[in-house]
Design a protein around this motif. Structure first.
Motif, PDB file in Angstrom:
ATOM      1  N   TRP A   9     -25.602 -46.516 -64.587  1.00 27.98           N
ATOM      2  CA  TRP A   9     -26.254 -45.332 -65.033  1.00 27.98           C
ATOM      3  C   TRP A   9     -25.351 -44.534 -66.367  1.00 27.98           C
ATOM      4  O   TRP A   9     -24.126 -44.460 -66.208  1.00 27.98           O
ATOM      5  CB  TRP A   9     -26.352 -44.203 -63.932  1.00 27.98           C
ATOM      6  CG  TRP A   9     -27.066 -43.052 -64.262  1.00 27.98           C
ATOM      7  CD1 TRP A   9     -26.357 -41.515 -64.394  1.00 27.98           C
ATOM      8  CD2 TRP A   9     -28.352 -42.751 -64.441  1.00 27.98           C
ATOM      9  NE1 TRP A   9     -27.484 -40.508 -64.707  1.00 27.98           N
ATOM     10  CE2 TRP A   9     -28.567 -41.263 -64.745  1.00 27.98           C
ATOM     11  CE3 TRP A   9     -29.331 -43.587 -64.190  1.00 27.98           C
ATOM     12  CZ2 TRP A   9     -29.895 -40.606 -64.753  1.00 27.98           C
ATOM     13  CZ3 TRP A   9     -30.893 -42.965 -64.562  1.00 27.98           C
ATOM     14  CH2 TRP A   9     -30.886 -41.598 -64.983  1.00 27.98           C
ATOM     15  N   PRO A  10     -26.046 -44.432 -67.656  1.00 29.58           N
ATOM     16  CA  PRO A  10     -25.135 -44.119 -68.926  1.00 29.58           C
ATOM     17  C   PRO A  10     -24.897 -42.612 -68.922  1.00 29.58           C
ATOM     18  O   PRO A  10     -24.115 -42.289 -69.610  1.00 29.58           O
ATOM     19  CB  PRO A  10     -26.081 -44.503 -69.763  1.00 29.58           C
ATOM     20  CG  PRO A  10     -27.768 -44.312 -69.229  1.00 29.58           C
ATOM     21  CD  PRO A  10     -27.416 -44.572 -67.616  1.00 29.58           C
ATOM     22  N   THR A  16     -28.562 -36.630 -70.142  1.00 29.13           N
ATOM     23  CA  THR A  16     -28.565 -35.478 -71.281  1.00 29.13           C
ATOM     24  C   THR A  16     -29.413 -35.950 -72.578  1.00 29.13           C
ATOM     25  O   THR A  16     -29.633 -35.172 -73.388  1.00 29.13           O
ATOM     26  CB  THR A  16     -27.089 -35.521 -71.838  1.00 29.13           C
ATOM     27  OG1 THR A  16     -26.656 -36.906 -71.902  1.00 29.13           O
ATOM     28  CG2 THR A  16     -26.037 -34.912 -70.666  1.00 29.13           C
ATOM     29  N   ASP A  17     -29.852 -37.037 -72.377  1.00 30.91           N
ATOM     30  CA  ASP A  17     -30.919 -37.569 -73.415  1.00 30.91           C
ATOM     31  C   ASP A  17     -32.065 -36.829 -73.502  1.00 30.91           C
ATOM     32  O   ASP A  17     -32.791 -36.947 -72.152  1.00 30.91           O
ATOM     33  CB  ASP A  17     -31.074 -38.852 -73.331  1.00 30.91           C
ATOM     34  CG  ASP A  17     -31.885 -39.464 -74.576  1.00 30.91           C
ATOM     35  OD1 ASP A  17     -33.304 -39.318 -74.254  1.00 30.91           O
ATOM     36  OD2 ASP A  17     -31.330 -39.932 -75.562  1.00 30.91           O
ATOM     37  N   PRO A  18     -32.867 -36.104 -74.206  1.00 31.51           N
ATOM     38  CA  PRO A  18     -34.043 -35.221 -74.115  1.00 31.51           C
ATOM     39  C   PRO A  18     -35.346 -36.137 -73.713  1.00 31.51           C
ATOM     40  O   PRO A  18     -36.129 -35.739 -73.049  1.00 31.51           O
ATOM     41  CB  PRO A  18     -34.384 -34.745 -75.401  1.00 31.51           C
ATOM     42  CG  PRO A  18     -32.897 -34.773 -76.054  1.00 31.51           C
ATOM     43  CD  PRO A  18     -32.114 -35.818 -75.551  1.00 31.51           C
ATOM     44  N   ALA A  23     -39.301 -37.735 -69.607  1.00 29.48           N
ATOM     45  CA  ALA A  23     -39.801 -38.719 -68.799  1.00 29.48           C
ATOM     46  C   ALA A  23     -39.630 -38.467 -67.193  1.00 29.48           C
ATOM     47  O   ALA A  23     -40.629 -38.932 -66.389  1.00 29.48           O
ATOM     48  CB  ALA A  23     -39.448 -40.078 -69.082  1.00 29.48           C
ATOM     49  N   ILE A  24     -38.288 -38.315 -66.863  1.00 34.45           N
ATOM     50  CA  ILE A  24     -38.204 -38.022 -65.334  1.00 34.45           C
ATOM     51  C   ILE A  24     -38.854 -36.580 -64.964  1.00 34.45           C
ATOM     52  O   ILE A  24     -39.496 -36.543 -63.916  1.00 34.45           O
ATOM     53  CB  ILE A  24     -36.532 -37.781 -65.197  1.00 34.45           C
ATOM     54  CG1 ILE A  24     -35.944 -39.077 -65.667  1.00 34.45           C
ATOM     55  CG2 ILE A  24     -36.498 -37.346 -63.994  1.00 34.45           C
ATOM     56  CD1 ILE A  24     -34.471 -38.980 -65.551  1.00 34.45           C
TER      57      ILE A  24
END
Length: 362
Positions: A9-10, A16-18, A23-24
Protein backbone atom coordinates in the motif's frame (compact mmCIF):
# COMPACT_ATOMS: atom_id res chain seq x y z
CA UNK A 1 2.82 -2.40 9.72
CA UNK A 2 -0.80 -2.72 8.55
CA UNK A 3 -1.88 -5.68 6.36
CA UNK A 4 -2.29 -3.40 3.33
CA UNK A 5 1.09 -1.76 3.92
CA UNK A 6 2.64 -5.23 4.04
CA UNK A 7 1.51 -5.85 0.45
CA UNK A 8 2.73 -2.52 -0.87
CA UNK A 9 0.00 0.00 0.00
CA UNK A 10 1.71 3.20 -1.18
CA UNK A 11 0.45 5.42 1.64
CA UNK A 12 1.29 5.42 5.35
CA UNK A 13 -2.46 5.71 6.06
CA UNK A 14 -5.53 6.73 4.01
CA UNK A 15 -4.77 7.68 0.40
CA UNK A 16 -3.43 11.20 -0.03
CA UNK A 17 -3.77 11.09 -3.83
CA UNK A 18 -7.00 12.95 -4.82
CA UNK A 19 -7.84 10.50 -7.63
CA UNK A 20 -7.55 7.53 -5.27
CA UNK A 21 -9.56 9.27 -2.55
CA UNK A 22 -12.31 10.15 -5.04
CA UNK A 23 -12.50 6.60 -6.42
CA UNK A 24 -12.71 5.11 -2.93
CA UNK A 25 -15.35 7.63 -1.87
CA UNK A 26 -17.46 6.61 -4.88
CA UNK A 27 -17.68 3.05 -3.47
CA UNK A 28 -18.16 3.50 0.29
CA UNK A 29 -18.93 -0.18 0.88
CA UNK A 30 -15.83 -1.42 -1.00
CA UNK A 31 -12.37 -2.14 0.36
CA UNK A 32 -8.97 -2.03 -1.41
CA UNK A 33 -7.17 -5.19 -2.48
CA UNK A 34 -4.10 -5.82 -4.61
CA UNK A 35 -3.88 -8.06 -7.65
CA UNK A 36 -1.30 -10.75 -6.84
CA UNK A 37 -1.89 -13.08 -9.80
CA UNK A 38 -3.39 -12.70 -13.26
CA UNK A 39 -4.77 -15.68 -15.16
CA UNK A 40 -6.91 -16.13 -18.26
CA UNK A 41 -9.81 -17.15 -16.04
CA UNK A 42 -9.54 -14.11 -13.77
CA UNK A 43 -7.56 -12.57 -10.95
CA UNK A 44 -6.27 -13.44 -7.50
CA UNK A 45 -6.26 -10.53 -5.05
CA UNK A 46 -5.08 -10.05 -1.48
CA UNK A 47 -5.83 -7.74 1.41
CA UNK A 48 -2.93 -9.03 3.51
CA UNK A 49 0.18 -11.19 2.98
CA UNK A 50 -1.52 -14.26 4.45
CA UNK A 51 -4.77 -14.57 2.54
CA UNK A 52 -5.82 -14.31 -1.10
CA UNK A 53 -8.99 -15.08 -3.05
CA UNK A 54 -10.49 -14.89 -6.55
CA UNK A 55 -13.27 -12.29 -6.86
CA UNK A 56 -15.56 -11.89 -9.83
CA UNK A 57 -14.12 -9.34 -12.27
CA UNK A 58 -15.93 -6.54 -14.07
CA UNK A 59 -17.90 -7.75 -17.14
CA UNK A 60 -16.15 -5.30 -19.51
CA UNK A 61 -12.77 -6.84 -18.70
CA UNK A 62 -14.00 -10.16 -20.04
CA UNK A 63 -14.97 -8.78 -23.45
CA UNK A 64 -12.68 -9.54 -26.37
CA UNK A 65 -12.56 -5.88 -27.47
CA UNK A 66 -11.37 -4.64 -24.07
CA UNK A 67 -7.80 -3.31 -24.54
CA UNK A 68 -5.30 -5.37 -22.51
CA UNK A 69 -3.91 -2.24 -20.87
CA UNK A 70 -7.41 -1.40 -19.57
CA UNK A 71 -7.57 -4.62 -17.57
CA UNK A 72 -5.81 -5.04 -14.22
CA UNK A 73 -2.30 -6.45 -14.06
CA UNK A 74 -0.28 -7.86 -11.20
CA UNK A 75 0.44 -4.97 -8.84
CA UNK A 76 -2.79 -3.10 -9.57
CA UNK A 77 -5.05 -1.98 -6.73
CA UNK A 78 -8.77 -2.65 -7.06
CA UNK A 79 -11.87 -2.08 -4.93
CA UNK A 80 -13.78 -5.17 -3.86
CA UNK A 81 -17.29 -5.61 -2.45
CA UNK A 82 -18.78 -8.72 -0.85
CA UNK A 83 -17.23 -11.72 0.86
CA UNK A 84 -16.32 -15.26 -0.14
CA UNK A 85 -17.90 -16.45 -3.39
CA UNK A 86 -19.92 -13.22 -3.56
CA UNK A 87 -16.77 -11.05 -3.70
CA UNK A 88 -16.55 -8.92 -6.82
CA UNK A 89 -14.29 -6.18 -8.15
CA UNK A 90 -16.13 -2.90 -8.61
CA UNK A 91 -13.34 -0.52 -9.67
CA UNK A 92 -9.70 -0.27 -10.73
CA UNK A 93 -7.74 2.37 -8.83
CA UNK A 94 -5.49 4.75 -10.82
CA UNK A 95 -1.94 3.60 -11.56
CA UNK A 96 1.09 5.64 -10.59
CA UNK A 97 3.40 3.53 -12.79
CA UNK A 98 3.11 0.77 -15.37
CA UNK A 99 5.54 -1.43 -17.27
CA UNK A 100 4.32 -2.34 -20.76
CA UNK A 101 5.55 -3.94 -23.94
CA UNK A 102 4.14 -4.39 -27.41
CA UNK A 103 2.26 -7.69 -27.68
CA UNK A 104 3.39 -10.29 -30.21
CA UNK A 105 1.54 -10.30 -33.54
CA UNK A 106 0.95 -8.04 -36.51
CA UNK A 107 -1.79 -5.91 -34.94
CA UNK A 108 -0.90 -3.23 -32.43
CA UNK A 109 -1.63 -4.22 -28.85
CA UNK A 110 -0.04 -3.46 -25.52
CA UNK A 111 0.72 -5.98 -22.82
CA UNK A 112 0.88 -4.78 -19.24
CA UNK A 113 3.70 -6.49 -17.34
CA UNK A 114 3.15 -4.98 -13.89
CA UNK A 115 1.59 -1.91 -12.30
CA UNK A 116 2.28 0.39 -9.34
CA UNK A 117 5.96 -0.55 -9.24
CA UNK A 118 8.72 1.54 -7.67
CA UNK A 119 11.78 -0.32 -8.98
CA UNK A 120 12.51 -2.83 -11.74
CA UNK A 121 15.44 -5.20 -11.29
CA UNK A 122 16.68 -5.96 -14.81
CA UNK A 123 18.27 -9.34 -14.11
CA UNK A 124 21.03 -10.67 -16.37
CA UNK A 125 23.42 -13.55 -15.71
CA UNK A 126 27.20 -13.21 -15.98
CA UNK A 127 27.32 -16.22 -18.31
CA UNK A 128 26.16 -16.64 -21.90
CA UNK A 129 23.01 -14.75 -20.86
CA UNK A 130 24.97 -11.49 -20.53
CA UNK A 131 23.92 -9.16 -23.33
CA UNK A 132 24.35 -5.36 -23.02
CA UNK A 133 22.11 -4.79 -26.02
CA UNK A 134 19.21 -6.67 -24.42
CA UNK A 135 19.73 -4.72 -21.20
CA UNK A 136 19.49 -1.50 -23.21
CA UNK A 137 16.20 -2.74 -24.67
CA UNK A 138 14.80 -3.41 -21.19
CA UNK A 139 15.90 0.05 -20.06
CA UNK A 140 14.17 1.58 -23.08
CA UNK A 141 10.89 -0.20 -22.22
CA UNK A 142 11.17 1.18 -18.68
CA UNK A 143 11.77 4.76 -19.84
CA UNK A 144 8.82 6.98 -19.08
CA UNK A 145 7.11 4.24 -17.05
CA UNK A 146 7.62 5.92 -13.69
CA UNK A 147 9.73 2.94 -12.58
CA UNK A 148 13.36 3.21 -11.46
CA UNK A 149 15.58 0.64 -13.24
CA UNK A 150 18.40 -1.23 -11.51
CA UNK A 151 20.55 -3.67 -13.49
CA UNK A 152 21.27 -6.79 -11.41
CA UNK A 153 24.07 -9.02 -12.68
CA UNK A 154 23.66 -12.51 -11.20
CA UNK A 155 26.03 -15.50 -11.11
CA UNK A 156 28.96 -13.31 -10.04
CA UNK A 157 30.26 -16.43 -8.23
CA UNK A 158 30.34 -18.56 -11.37
CA UNK A 159 33.69 -19.63 -12.84
CA UNK A 160 34.59 -17.31 -15.69
CA UNK A 161 32.34 -14.47 -14.52
CA UNK A 162 34.14 -11.20 -15.21
CA UNK A 163 32.40 -8.45 -13.26
CA UNK A 164 34.88 -5.76 -14.30
CA UNK A 165 34.46 -6.55 -18.01
CA UNK A 166 30.68 -6.51 -17.63
CA UNK A 167 30.80 -3.14 -15.89
CA UNK A 168 32.98 -1.80 -18.70
CA UNK A 169 30.46 -3.07 -21.26
CA UNK A 170 27.75 -1.20 -19.38
CA UNK A 171 29.77 1.99 -18.88
CA UNK A 172 27.36 4.00 -21.04
CA UNK A 173 24.44 2.64 -19.01
CA UNK A 174 26.22 3.62 -15.81
CA UNK A 175 26.82 7.08 -17.26
CA UNK A 176 23.03 7.52 -17.62
CA UNK A 177 22.71 7.19 -13.86
CA UNK A 178 21.41 3.61 -13.87
CA UNK A 179 22.71 1.56 -10.93
CA UNK A 180 24.40 -1.75 -11.81
CA UNK A 181 24.88 -4.32 -9.02
CA UNK A 182 26.64 -7.70 -9.31
CA UNK A 183 25.48 -10.42 -6.90
CA UNK A 184 25.55 -14.12 -6.16
CA UNK A 185 21.77 -14.71 -6.21
CA UNK A 186 22.12 -17.73 -3.90
CA UNK A 187 23.94 -15.82 -1.16
CA UNK A 188 21.89 -13.70 1.24
CA UNK A 189 24.88 -11.57 2.23
CA UNK A 190 25.56 -10.82 -1.44
CA UNK A 191 21.99 -9.82 -2.29
CA UNK A 192 21.97 -7.44 0.68
CA UNK A 193 23.55 -5.04 -1.81
CA UNK A 194 20.01 -4.56 -3.14
CA UNK A 195 18.65 -3.36 0.21
CA UNK A 196 18.59 0.37 -0.80
CA UNK A 197 15.65 -0.46 -3.10
CA UNK A 198 13.84 -2.75 -0.66
CA UNK A 199 11.77 -1.11 2.05
CA UNK A 200 8.34 -0.94 3.62
CA UNK A 201 5.62 -0.15 1.09
CA UNK A 202 7.99 -0.55 -1.86
CA UNK A 203 7.19 -2.75 -4.87
CA UNK A 204 9.90 -4.32 -7.04
CA UNK A 205 9.48 -6.33 -10.24
CA UNK A 206 12.15 -8.69 -11.59
CA UNK A 207 12.46 -8.86 -15.38
CA UNK A 208 14.95 -10.70 -17.56
CA UNK A 209 15.38 -13.73 -19.78
CA UNK A 210 14.78 -17.32 -18.70
CA UNK A 211 17.70 -18.68 -16.71
CA UNK A 212 18.93 -15.25 -15.62
CA UNK A 213 18.32 -16.13 -11.97
CA UNK A 214 15.13 -14.15 -11.21
CA UNK A 215 13.44 -16.94 -9.24
CA UNK A 216 16.66 -17.81 -7.40
CA UNK A 217 17.08 -14.16 -6.44
CA UNK A 218 13.42 -14.01 -5.34
CA UNK A 219 13.84 -17.07 -3.11
CA UNK A 220 16.97 -15.64 -1.49
CA UNK A 221 15.30 -12.29 -0.81
CA UNK A 222 12.24 -14.03 0.65
CA UNK A 223 14.36 -16.40 2.70
CA UNK A 224 12.35 -19.40 1.52
CA UNK A 225 12.08 -21.64 -1.55
CA UNK A 226 8.88 -20.02 -2.76
CA UNK A 227 9.57 -20.01 -6.51
CA UNK A 228 10.52 -23.04 -8.58
CA UNK A 229 14.01 -22.85 -10.07
CA UNK A 230 15.80 -24.86 -12.74
CA UNK A 231 19.28 -25.30 -14.18
CA UNK A 232 20.22 -23.72 -17.48
CA UNK A 233 21.10 -25.91 -20.47
CA UNK A 234 24.69 -26.90 -20.89
CA UNK A 235 26.40 -25.41 -23.91
CA UNK A 236 24.41 -22.21 -24.34
CA UNK A 237 23.30 -21.32 -20.78
CA UNK A 238 19.74 -20.87 -22.03
CA UNK A 239 17.16 -21.14 -19.29
CA UNK A 240 13.83 -22.91 -19.03
CA UNK A 241 10.61 -21.15 -18.03
CA UNK A 242 10.37 -22.15 -14.37
CA UNK A 243 8.09 -19.16 -13.64
CA UNK A 244 4.86 -19.62 -15.61
CA UNK A 245 2.92 -16.54 -14.48
CA UNK A 246 3.49 -13.23 -12.75
CA UNK A 247 3.09 -13.41 -9.00
CA UNK A 248 3.32 -10.78 -6.27
CA UNK A 249 5.05 -11.96 -3.09
CA UNK A 250 5.37 -10.08 0.20
CA UNK A 251 8.70 -9.90 2.05
CA UNK A 252 8.81 -9.64 5.85
CA UNK A 253 10.30 -6.14 5.45
CA UNK A 254 7.14 -4.89 3.75
CA UNK A 255 8.63 -4.95 0.25
CA UNK A 256 6.62 -6.67 -2.48
CA UNK A 257 8.41 -8.68 -5.15
CA UNK A 258 6.95 -9.58 -8.52
CA UNK A 259 8.69 -12.42 -10.35
CA UNK A 260 7.91 -12.64 -14.07
CA UNK A 261 8.36 -15.33 -16.74
CA UNK A 262 11.34 -14.84 -19.04
CA UNK A 263 10.51 -12.58 -21.97
CA UNK A 264 12.12 -13.40 -25.30
CA UNK A 265 10.33 -10.69 -27.29
CA UNK A 266 10.57 -7.10 -26.11
CA UNK A 267 8.60 -4.97 -28.56
CA UNK A 268 8.29 -1.23 -27.86
CA UNK A 269 4.84 0.29 -27.43
CA UNK A 270 5.73 3.56 -29.17
CA UNK A 271 5.53 5.52 -25.92
CA UNK A 272 9.18 5.05 -24.94
CA UNK A 273 11.67 7.90 -24.65
CA UNK A 274 14.67 6.97 -26.82
CA UNK A 275 16.44 10.22 -25.95
CA UNK A 276 16.27 9.35 -22.25
CA UNK A 277 17.80 5.91 -22.73
CA UNK A 278 20.49 7.07 -25.14
CA UNK A 279 21.21 10.56 -23.85
CA UNK A 280 24.94 10.17 -24.62
CA UNK A 281 24.26 9.51 -28.31
CA UNK A 282 21.58 12.19 -28.54
CA UNK A 283 24.00 14.76 -27.10
CA UNK A 284 26.57 14.00 -29.78
CA UNK A 285 23.88 13.82 -32.49
CA UNK A 286 23.05 17.47 -31.73
CA UNK A 287 26.44 18.31 -33.28
CA UNK A 288 25.64 16.66 -36.65
CA UNK A 289 25.72 18.94 -39.67
CA UNK A 290 22.12 18.08 -40.60
CA UNK A 291 19.33 18.28 -38.05
CA UNK A 292 17.59 15.20 -39.55
CA UNK A 293 20.81 13.18 -39.81
CA UNK A 294 20.11 9.42 -39.82
CA UNK A 295 23.73 8.69 -38.80
CA UNK A 296 24.24 6.47 -41.82
CA UNK A 297 26.14 8.08 -44.72
CA UNK A 298 25.47 11.80 -44.34
CA UNK A 299 28.52 14.10 -44.37
CA UNK A 300 29.31 15.81 -41.10
CA UNK A 301 27.76 13.08 -38.93
CA UNK A 302 29.10 13.62 -35.40
CA UNK A 303 27.85 10.20 -34.23
CA UNK A 304 29.82 8.26 -36.86
CA UNK A 305 32.85 10.40 -36.13
CA UNK A 306 32.55 9.58 -32.40
CA UNK A 307 32.43 5.85 -33.23
CA UNK A 308 35.53 6.17 -35.39
CA UNK A 309 37.35 7.96 -32.55
CA UNK A 310 36.29 5.29 -30.08
CA UNK A 311 34.18 7.70 -28.04
CA UNK A 312 31.01 5.73 -28.75
CA UNK A 313 30.55 1.95 -28.87
CA UNK A 314 29.55 0.87 -32.39
CA UNK A 315 27.25 -1.84 -31.02
CA UNK A 316 25.43 0.64 -28.80
CA UNK A 317 24.96 3.04 -31.72
CA UNK A 318 23.62 0.23 -33.93
CA UNK A 319 21.19 -0.74 -31.17
CA UNK A 320 20.15 2.90 -30.76
CA UNK A 321 19.32 3.17 -34.47
CA UNK A 322 17.41 -0.12 -34.42
CA UNK A 323 15.38 0.77 -31.34
CA UNK A 324 14.74 4.30 -32.61
CA UNK A 325 13.18 2.88 -35.77
CA UNK A 326 11.14 0.32 -33.81
CA UNK A 327 9.77 2.97 -31.47
CA UNK A 328 8.92 5.25 -34.43
CA UNK A 329 7.05 2.41 -36.18
CA UNK A 330 5.17 1.50 -33.00
CA UNK A 331 4.34 5.16 -32.42
CA UNK A 332 2.78 5.36 -35.88
CA UNK A 333 0.71 2.24 -35.15
CA UNK A 334 -0.41 3.70 -31.84
CA UNK A 335 -1.43 6.99 -33.48
CA UNK A 336 -3.43 5.10 -36.11
CA UNK A 337 -5.15 3.03 -33.45
CA UNK A 338 -6.08 6.10 -31.38
CA UNK A 339 -7.38 7.89 -34.48
CA UNK A 340 -9.54 4.88 -35.39
CA UNK A 341 -10.98 4.74 -31.86
CA UNK A 342 -11.71 8.48 -31.92
CA UNK A 343 -13.40 8.17 -35.34
CA UNK A 344 -15.49 5.23 -34.08
CA UNK A 345 -16.66 7.31 -31.11
CA UNK A 346 -17.62 10.22 -33.37
CA UNK A 347 -19.54 7.92 -35.72
CA UNK A 348 -21.25 6.25 -32.76
CA UNK A 349 -22.40 9.60 -31.36
CA UNK A 350 -23.63 10.67 -34.81
CA UNK A 351 -25.59 7.44 -35.20
CA UNK A 352 -27.19 7.81 -31.77
CA UNK A 353 -28.14 11.41 -32.59
CA UNK A 354 -29.83 10.34 -35.85
CA UNK A 355 -31.72 7.57 -34.06
CA UNK A 356 -32.85 9.99 -31.34
CA UNK A 357 -34.05 12.48 -33.96
CA UNK A 358 -35.95 9.79 -35.85
CA UNK A 359 -37.43 7.77 -33.00
CA UNK A 360 -37.08 10.11 -30.05
CA UNK A 361 -35.19 9.54 -26.85
CA UNK A 362 -36.29 6.66 -24.67
Amino acid sequence: MTPLRAIGWPFAGPPTDPAWAQAIAAHPSARPARVTEQHRSGYVVAESPDESYSPESLPEWQRAKCPPESRPAVGDWVLVEGEGKAARIVALLPRFSAIKRGAAGEHYKQQLIAANIDTAFVVCGLDADFNPRRIERYLLLLSGSGVQPVVVLTKADKDGADVDAAMESLSATLAQGVAVVAVNAKDRASVDALSPWLGEGRSVVLVGSSGAGKSTLTNTLLGTEKMKTGAVREGDDRGRHTTTHRALLAMPSGTCLIDTPGMRELKPTGEEDVAESFADIEAIAAQCRFRDCSHQREPGCAVRAAVERGDLDAGRVANFLKLRDEVAAASDQLATRLAQKADARVQGKALNKRLDEKYGKH
